[in-house]
Design an enzyme around this catalytic site. Structure first.
Site, short mmCIF file in Angstrom:
data_model
loop_
_atom_site.label_atom_id
_atom_site.label_comp_id
_atom_site.label_asym_id
_atom_site.label_seq_id
_atom_site.Cartn_x
_atom_site.Cartn_y
_atom_site.Cartn_z
N LYS A 1 0.80 -1.22 0.00
CA LYS A 1 0.00 0.00 0.00
C LYS A 1 0.84 1.27 0.00
O LYS A 1 0.34 2.35 -0.33
CB LYS A 1 -0.93 0.00 1.22
CG LYS A 1 -2.00 -1.07 1.20
CD LYS A 1 -3.12 -0.74 0.22
CE LYS A 1 -4.30 -1.68 0.40
NZ LYS A 1 -5.45 -1.30 -0.46
N SER B 1 -8.26 -0.63 7.31
CA SER B 1 -8.11 -1.47 8.50
C SER B 1 -6.66 -1.54 8.94
O SER B 1 -6.34 -2.11 9.97
CB SER B 1 -8.62 -2.89 8.21
OG SER B 1 -7.80 -3.53 7.25
#
Length: 320
Positions: free
Chosen positions: A55, A80
């Site tokens: 990410k 999350s």
């Protein structure tokens, strides 16, 4: 050309994202040989990124493309944990205020790591609250820019940079890329970066919204009572139109894996590759080990994250 049409990600964008990541000295993650069922394939260890997940790629490319005025207003993200850390990492480096909307039941290791990177955390209840509504309120209140985890064109391009990196390491175009999939940001980016490679999306059983959407030709949302899954990173309620548009006609039929198959993949990666994978980061490997996707010597399996707490990982290793 419609000037009001939303920006779409491109292959050129994935190349530019890789160049930007190289300019800041982010090292390429290893491409490791792995033998499965007598076939030697390759595993791309994105779990070894500075934040422990791929990410970081999309977060950096999105934030570095903000205008000076947007940077001053700050960003809001929903995650999350892995996208949260990516945005927090990029925001700290670029001196941009960042607020991350995270579920209260997110793994403690991810909450702590995000906070340690300097981001403000806004908690919500999962299930019970709509995370997108919470994020929308924060965006309006702050005047901030929303950095979506998988439906932002710059984020998609940033994730796709891993495809160019893998192809350069392999010395040729991968025949196929097996991809852990939540909302489809990584899969979409890889499909743009590697247009001649087959794309196999792998999701948790009962949460295979991208696979179901590809089969239906329209967005399918998760049901009212979805099954529990250990893959906390792969639990969006649905994919988004931008991801479906990029993947439609490019991705192979979706694959779903069980928690037991994911745990087996975590144990395999630890024993054979000496890598720690979180459940969501092991989904693609789980599909390969379970014989749910084809393999050949030019296959690249994405190992997307390693952010798991020691206690749960130890329990997984202890299971037989």
């Amino acid at each position: 050309m419609n000037e009001n049409a939303p920006r779409m990600p491109t292959c050129e964008g994935t190349q530019a994202a890789l160049a930007s990541l190289q300019q800041i000295g982010l090292p390429p993650t290893p491409l490791l040989p792995v033998e499965i069922g007598g076939v030697r394939a390759w595993a791309k260890a994105e779990c070894l990124q500075p934040i422990g997940a791929f990410k970081i790629r999309g977060a950096w490319w999105r934030l570095v493309n903000l205008t000076p005025e947007e940077r001053a207003r700050g960003v809001v993200a929903v995650s999350s944990g892995n996208h949260a850390q990516g945005v927090a990492w990029a925001a700290r480096r670029l001196d941009i205020p960042a607020a991350i909307v995270m579920p209260r039941n997110a793994p403690a290791v991810k909450l702590e790591a995000t906070r340690a990177l300097g981001a403000e955390i806004v908690l919500y209840d999962r299930p019970g609250e709509d995370r997108d509504e919470v994020a929308a309120r924060e965006v309006e209140r702050r005047g901030a820019v929303l950095v979506h985890a998988f439906a932002d064109p710059w984020v998609i391009e940033g994730q796709g940079s891993a495809g160019h990196e893998a192809a350069a390491q392999l010395g040729r175009t991968p025949s196929r890329l097996i991809v852990c999939c939540g909302g489809g940001g990584l899969a979409a980016g890889l499909s743009l970066a590697c247009p001649d490679s087959a794309i196999h999306v792998v999701e948790p059983a009962g949460w295979d919204m991208v696979g179901q959407s590809l089969a239906a030709g329209e967005i399918v949302r998760v049901g009212a009572n979805p099954p529990a899954t250990i893959c906390d990173a792969l639990q969006p309620d649905a994919t988004k139109p931008i991801n479906l548009e990029v993947l439609n006609g490019r991705a192979e039929p979706g694959v779903a894996v069980t928690d037991d198959e994911v745990r087996a993949a975590q144990r395999f990666a630890f024993a054979r590759l000496k890598l720690v994978l979180e459940p969501g980061g092991a989904a693609a490997l789980a599909a390969a080990l379970a014989g749910k996707v084809p393999l050949d010597e030019d296959t690249v399996i994405m190992l997307t994250g390693g952010n798991t707490d020691a206690a749960s990982f130890a329990r997984t290793l202890a299971e037989v």
